[in-house]
Design an enzyme around this catalytic site. Sequence first.
Site, PDB file in Angstrom:
ATOM      1  N   LYS A  12      26.987  38.797  43.489  1.00  0.00           N
ATOM      2  CA  LYS A  12      25.959  38.877  42.457  1.00  0.00           C
ATOM      3  C   LYS A  12      24.616  38.591  43.125  1.00  0.00           C
ATOM      4  CE  LYS A  12      24.164  38.615  38.231  1.00  0.00           C
ATOM      5  NZ  LYS A  12      23.850  39.917  37.625  1.00  0.00           N
ATOM      6  N   ASN A  17      23.767  47.518  30.725  1.00  0.00           N
ATOM      7  CA  ASN A  17      23.746  46.061  30.816  1.00  0.00           C
ATOM      8  C   ASN A  17      22.354  45.538  31.076  1.00  0.00           C
ATOM      9  OD1 ASN A  17      23.391  44.481  33.599  1.00  0.00           O
ATOM     10  ND2 ASN A  17      24.124  46.547  34.045  1.00  0.00           N
ATOM     11  N   CYS A  65      16.654  46.194  40.299  1.00  0.00           N
ATOM     12  CA  CYS A  65      17.087  45.865  38.944  1.00  0.00           C
ATOM     13  C   CYS A  65      16.018  46.411  37.978  1.00  0.00           C
ATOM     14  CB  CYS A  65      17.225  44.349  38.792  1.00  0.00           C
ATOM     15  SG  CYS A  65      17.606  43.856  37.109  1.00  0.00           S
ATOM     16  N   GLY A  74      31.373  49.852  40.865  1.00  0.00           N
ATOM     17  CA  GLY A  74      31.025  48.830  39.887  1.00  0.00           C
ATOM     18  C   GLY A  74      31.678  49.070  38.547  1.00  0.00           C
ATOM     19  N   THR A  75      31.197  50.056  37.811  1.00  0.00           N
ATOM     20  CA  THR A  75      31.681  50.287  36.448  1.00  0.00           C
ATOM     21  C   THR A  75      33.191  50.542  36.402  1.00  0.00           C
ATOM     22  OG1 THR A  75      29.505  51.137  35.897  1.00  0.00           O
ATOM     23  CG2 THR A  75      31.275  51.666  34.367  1.00  0.00           C
TER      24      THR A  75
END
Length: 305
Positions: free
Chosen positions: A40, A65, A124, A259-260
């Site tokens: 993370k 998200n 991000c 990821g997903t």
Amino acid sequence: MRCGPLSLRNPFLLASGIWGESGESLAGAWSAGAGGVVTKSIGSEPRPGYPNPTIETYERWGMLNAMGLPNPGIVEYPREIEIAQRAGATVIGSIFAGDAEEFSRLGARMAKTGVVALELNLSCPHAEGFGTEVGSDPKDVEEIVRRVVDVAHVPVIAKITPNTSDPAALAVAAERGGAAAVSAVNTLRALAIDVRLRRPVLAHGIGGLSGPAIKPVGLACVWKIYEKVSIPVIGIGGIMTADDALEYVMAGARAVEVGTAVAFDGIAVFGRLVRDLGTRLDQLGFRRLEDAVGVAHGPGSRPSG
Ligand code: DHB
């Protein structure tokens, strides 16, 4: 296999922010077969993140998200990295910061944990003061990367945003700053509205879209980046199957992050992806994955290095 200076047991890395942030969860992804795990994104200070709801899913095609960079901070986090490392995992440390100075201080600390590389979160799409806000101008990207490379004695990977007119220019800037690789892409800035409640579904409002819906966007970014840089590209965005990974590889990626698919199906996807990729490479007549890198660009389009 090799991805520039990185030595990986297979090309499928756990993407940042997926499957928890604890040492045990990273170790779990490693035992399930991931070729490496990205932590993370960790910051200088602990952050609680945004209030719930933070995630909205769209059947099998996407996930929205906005977690708000929740993390325990760089003072606490090394103990989690150590747990994953003790399990044998190849750990890449993701960091986020608000400017080059903070990136450099944080990068130096993260590098000391023994991670094999740093991944800089320059992308991000919704955290005020971080991510795209510091990673959208090539001059900033070059400076941030250079400052981290100067202090961290591990390879630096710059994670590029797709939320800009020219992601390849950001990758070129990262290469100029000394990045060992670039990863592309982070999530696409996106929104969902609850019409009954007359407000955004996520508490933060704007979020980031991932999953199969963004695969064509990620592929186009990797394609353009591959044409402009000579450092390795790590493909990210909607990889659910071995063929999805192969698309990224043929567009120019040497490794991929998942990821997903992990969020939807759990860490067992790694075993399936590794197995299926071997089968598909055989069927398609490739002896090694490296032989497929960039082939969609045509013969002689770029020396494969
Ligand atoms: C978060 C989301 C991202 O896409 C990212 O790159 C980093 C953090 C988050 O909401 O925590």
